[in-house]
Design an enzyme around this catalytic site. Structure first.
Site, PDB file in Angstrom:
ATOM      1  N   ASP A 122       0.817  -1.218   0.000  1.00 35.83           N
ATOM      2  CA  ASP A 122       0.000   0.000   0.000  1.00 35.83           C
ATOM      3  C   ASP A 122       0.851   1.267   0.000  1.00 35.83           C
ATOM      4  O   ASP A 122       2.016   1.258   0.425  1.00 35.83           O
ATOM      5  CB  ASP A 122      -0.871   0.044   1.266  1.00 35.83           C
ATOM      6  CG  ASP A 122      -1.992  -0.974   1.231  1.00 35.83           C
ATOM      7  OD1 ASP A 122      -1.964  -1.867   0.368  1.00 35.83           O
ATOM      8  OD2 ASP A 122      -2.883  -0.878   2.096  1.00 35.83           O
ATOM      9  N   ASP A 123       0.206   2.340  -0.433  1.00 39.90           N
ATOM     10  CA  ASP A 123       0.672   3.726  -0.241  1.00 39.90           C
ATOM     11  C   ASP A 123       1.735   4.178  -1.227  1.00 39.90           C
ATOM     12  O   ASP A 123       2.271   5.269  -1.092  1.00 39.90           O
ATOM     13  CB  ASP A 123       1.167   3.973   1.193  1.00 39.90           C
ATOM     14  CG  ASP A 123       0.073   3.790   2.221  1.00 39.90           C
ATOM     15  OD1 ASP A 123      -1.086   3.576   1.812  1.00 39.90           O
ATOM     16  OD2 ASP A 123       0.364   3.856   3.424  1.00 39.90           O
ATOM     17  N   HIS A 173      -6.428   2.840  -3.874  1.00 38.60           N
ATOM     18  CA  HIS A 173      -6.227   3.155  -2.450  1.00 38.60           C
ATOM     19  C   HIS A 173      -6.604   4.618  -2.191  1.00 38.60           C
ATOM     20  O   HIS A 173      -6.074   5.233  -1.268  1.00 38.60           O
ATOM     21  CB  HIS A 173      -4.772   2.880  -2.061  1.00 38.60           C
ATOM     22  CG  HIS A 173      -4.530   2.751  -0.584  1.00 38.60           C
ATOM     23  ND1 HIS A 173      -5.323   1.989   0.238  1.00 38.60           N
ATOM     24  CD2 HIS A 173      -3.569   3.284   0.224  1.00 38.60           C
ATOM     25  CE1 HIS A 173      -4.857   2.067   1.482  1.00 38.60           C
ATOM     26  NE2 HIS A 173      -3.805   2.855   1.507  1.00 38.60           N
ATOM     27  N   HIS A 177      -5.695   9.484   0.306  1.00 41.41           N
ATOM     28  CA  HIS A 177      -5.503   8.687   1.521  1.00 41.41           C
ATOM     29  C   HIS A 177      -6.252   9.265   2.713  1.00 41.41           C
ATOM     30  O   HIS A 177      -5.733   9.315   3.844  1.00 41.41           O
ATOM     31  CB  HIS A 177      -4.006   8.543   1.851  1.00 41.41           C
ATOM     32  CG  HIS A 177      -3.689   7.281   2.609  1.00 41.41           C
ATOM     33  ND1 HIS A 177      -3.677   7.213   3.976  1.00 41.41           N
ATOM     34  CD2 HIS A 177      -3.400   6.032   2.186  1.00 41.41           C
ATOM     35  CE1 HIS A 177      -3.372   5.991   4.357  1.00 41.41           C
ATOM     36  NE2 HIS A 177      -3.203   5.254   3.292  1.00 41.41           N
ATOM     37  N   HIS A 268       3.673  -2.166   3.204  1.00 42.67           N
ATOM     38  CA  HIS A 268       3.697  -0.812   2.634  1.00 42.67           C
ATOM     39  C   HIS A 268       5.014  -0.575   1.911  1.00 42.67           C
ATOM     40  O   HIS A 268       6.073  -0.516   2.553  1.00 42.67           O
ATOM     41  CB  HIS A 268       3.500   0.222   3.743  1.00 42.67           C
ATOM     42  CG  HIS A 268       2.185   0.098   4.443  1.00 42.67           C
ATOM     43  ND1 HIS A 268       1.955  -0.843   5.420  1.00 42.67           N
ATOM     44  CD2 HIS A 268       1.024   0.772   4.278  1.00 42.67           C
ATOM     45  CE1 HIS A 268       0.698  -0.732   5.835  1.00 42.67           C
ATOM     46  NE2 HIS A 268       0.109   0.235   5.160  1.00 42.67           N
TER      47      HIS A 268
HETATM   48 NI    NI Z   1      -2.633   3.298   3.165  1.00 49.78          NI
END
Ligand code: NI
Length: 314
Positions: A122-123, A173, A177, A268
């Site tokens: 993620d991210d 995602h 955020h 992540h």
């Molecule tokens: Ni995230």
């Protein structure tokens, strides 16, 4: 007079052998590697016919060979880690990624027949950490799923393009955020469509699943997202809390301890220590017999659920 290229090549070979005599475990591979590199250098040098005889400076032949190695720009102190052991390799898995549109609103794992798992990151995208992770995944033939932030996709579209080109799946995602459960449906639509459009612009693909930031999405929002975007909401079954930066070895041990067939592993790629943890993590999972697929593939290989499982997952 001896060709200086030959001299250098022979010296490199000698250095390789001398250096590696200190470690008998890696000697065969390294010596062979050193020899092949040297042989390649000699081959490529000798393949080109000289246009004219090499100039011989007057008096040059009388000069002794310098006692020290020829200076180069190479970082000769660099030690390649784990060169003696090639990483394990995930098998080619030609599984369909076409899951049913009414598969369900939320998954934190998927019941499957076999030791299949999905790594999710993620991210990102991140210009250094994601690309380093891509190298690690590529060396192991592992396809993962990247839940990207649209805003970062706009900043680093080339990283997304490489991710897609190397066979990984892209998930939504959100664009900035935010905690979606605090937003109106219209704001959620904007967050998801902006991320989707950024992926389309950058790499010509669109996400097929959603991971809400912080895992926060209300049930009615999940249903709206499935109806309007065709995204199942994907949570996770393994959370190493890597974003707290507990150290790579802790991340590895947490993932290895908690991963079971059908699992979805959260990590992540924004964080360098997480990427540092991945070689040992992925090799450990491969050693345990797990096979890696994308989230969509995992969903598509979902085993026929019993009635009890349907009601439990809905
Ligand atoms: Ni995230």
């Amino acid at each position: 007079m001896q060709n200086p290229i030959h001299t250098l090549g022979y010296r490199l070979l000698q250095q390789t052998v001398e250096h590696e005599n200190s470690d008998s475990n890696v000697l065969p591979q390294l010596t062979r590697r050193g020899f092949l590199l040297t042989a390649a250098a000699l081959t490529s040098c000798s393949a080109a016919p000289p246009a004219k005889p090499e100039p011989t400076a007057p008096g040059m032949a009388a000069q002794p060979t310098p006692p020290q190695p020829v200076k180069t720009t190479a970082n000769t102190n660099y030690s390649t880690p784990n060169v003696g052991k090639a990483p394990l390799r995930n098998p080619n898995i030609n599984a369909s990624s076409n899951f049913s549109s009414n598969i369900g609103t939320t998954f934190s794992r998927v019941p499957v027949n076999g030791k299949y798992i999905a790594m999710t990151f993620d991210d990102g995208p991140h210009p250094q950490n994601t690309t380093r992770l891509l190298d690690i995944l590529r060396a192991r033939n592992i396809k993962a799923t990247f839940y990207v932030i649209g805003r970062s996709v706009d900043l680093y579209p080339h990283v997304l393009r490489r991710t897609v080109a190397e066979g990984h799946e892209i998930g939504n995602h959100s664009h900035t955020h935010r905690l979606l459960s605090k937003l109106s449906n219209d704001e959620v639509r904007t967050e998801l469509s902006r991320c989707r459009d950024a992926c389309q612009r950058a790499a010509g693909i669109q996400p097929r699943t959603l991971r809400p930031p912080y895992g926060g999405l209300l049930q009615n929002q999940r249903e709206m997202v499935l109806n309007e975007f065709s995204y199942p909401t994907i949570l996770w079954s393994v959370d190493p809390l890597d974003w707290k930066r507990p150290g790579p070895s802790v991340v590895t041990s947490r993932i290895l301890r908690a991963t079971t067939p059908g699992g979805i592993v959260l990590s992540h790629d924004l964080h360098a220590p997480t990427v540092d943890a991945m070689p040992a993590t992925l090799d450990g999972l491969l050693e345990r017999g797990f096979q890696f697929v994308t989230v969509s593939q995992l969903l598509a290989m979902r085993a026929e659920p019993t009635t009890a499982q349907v009601s439990a997952s809905s």
